[in-house]
Scaffold this active site. Sequence first.
Site, short mmCIF file in Angstrom:
data_model
loop_
_atom_site.label_atom_id
_atom_site.label_comp_id
_atom_site.label_asym_id
_atom_site.label_seq_id
_atom_site.Cartn_x
_atom_site.Cartn_y
_atom_site.Cartn_z
N THR A 204 0.83 -1.22 0.00
CA THR A 204 0.00 0.00 0.00
C THR A 204 0.86 1.27 0.00
O THR A 204 0.39 2.33 -0.41
CB THR A 204 -0.95 0.03 1.21
OG1 THR A 204 -0.19 0.10 2.43
CG2 THR A 204 -1.87 -1.18 1.23
N LEU A 251 -3.09 5.17 0.12
CA LEU A 251 -4.44 4.65 -0.20
C LEU A 251 -4.53 3.19 0.27
O LEU A 251 -4.90 2.29 -0.50
CB LEU A 251 -4.69 4.78 -1.69
CG LEU A 251 -4.64 6.23 -2.23
CD1 LEU A 251 -4.71 6.24 -3.75
CD2 LEU A 251 -5.76 7.08 -1.63
N HIS A 252 -4.24 2.99 1.56
CA HIS A 252 -4.20 1.62 2.09
C HIS A 252 -5.49 0.83 1.78
O HIS A 252 -5.45 -0.23 1.16
CB HIS A 252 -4.02 1.65 3.62
CG HIS A 252 -2.85 2.45 4.08
ND1 HIS A 252 -1.53 2.10 3.85
CD2 HIS A 252 -2.80 3.61 4.79
CE1 HIS A 252 -0.73 2.99 4.40
NE2 HIS A 252 -1.46 3.92 4.98
N ASP A 253 -6.61 1.35 2.23
CA ASP A 253 -7.87 0.61 2.10
C ASP A 253 -8.41 0.56 0.67
O ASP A 253 -8.92 -0.50 0.25
CB ASP A 253 -8.92 1.19 3.06
CG ASP A 253 -8.51 0.98 4.52
OD1 ASP A 253 -9.01 1.70 5.39
OD2 ASP A 253 -7.67 0.09 4.77
#
Length: 322
Positions: A204, A251-253
């Site tokens: 990520t 923008l991990h999720d």
Amino acid sequence: MLRPVILDTDAGVDDALSIILALRSPEISVRAITTVAGNVEVEKCTRNVALLLNLLQPRDRPTVARGAAKPLKRNLVTAPEVHGKDGLGNVASRRRIAPVKTKSAVAVMGELCDSLGQKLTIIALGPLTNLALLLKQKPRALRMLKKKPRALRKVGRIVSMGGAFHVPGNTGPVAEFNYYVDPDAAQLLMNSGLPITVIPLDVTEQVVLMRREVEYRAKRRASAVARFVLSATKQYMRYHKRTEGFYGGYLHDPIAVAAAVFPSLMEIKKLHVEVETEGKLTRGMTIAESHRSGAPRKPEVHVATKIDRERFLRFFHERLWK
Ligand code: RIB
Ligand code: CA
């Protein structure tokens, strides 16, 4: 049939972007959004989900279900410095949202696992507390003990944003936030034998969304959602400017949602993963046993190692600014 999914979220800023993406992805059908304490308290997460659904007005409104208010064993650690006290960059606190009455997340997850089984994907964007509680749930009647597999064991796939293997942690030196908050839940899931794909910081942090790009695209699109994205991401991006040196955000999720919609975006390795639950300095650290250490230990999970950045960014912008 569209692939049914559950989003399990600690409704912070990158979670909010994920919810927009998921509800705008025609490949999947978001049947439920369950909340879990993490970035902020679970009441605020649940309110944030309600705010997003009011903003997005999806044709098929997902069930919202409030989940765990604290980790399995630990005290809750939140991240208001990253996501704002309200979890949405202090946008939510400026809006009146009616209190949200819901069923429990474990009940809703269990019902959907029972009814949809292999067809169902659970996309976990926060600490894994709800999934661990469902996995540990005792069947109501002892007689079911033998016959009926636990509901979560029927699920087709679990995609979990969490962990950090060959990069520093983002919560202390070695741990990623979701698995730091509830290391016991993460360790239970990693060793459950369930079909889990882990999307760690190693992947990520290969993508960054710069503030100037959000400002440009939000101005060009000029919709209510675009205005929400612009204001809700401001504090999140200022946090990265202070701590990472770039004015933008990870923008991990959204990457976890993209991995669930288009698995081919990721390169993965099958690894046995342990999560540190005893260490004072290493709480939540994820340790992967590679094949070099002899015969791979079971069970293994899929760990994403690389992302097709260009394809992901096309997916992200095409749906976020629709
Ligand atoms: O470490 C990043 C993860 O922790 C993301 O899911 C973020 O929303 C927080 O939950
Ligand atoms: Ca999250």
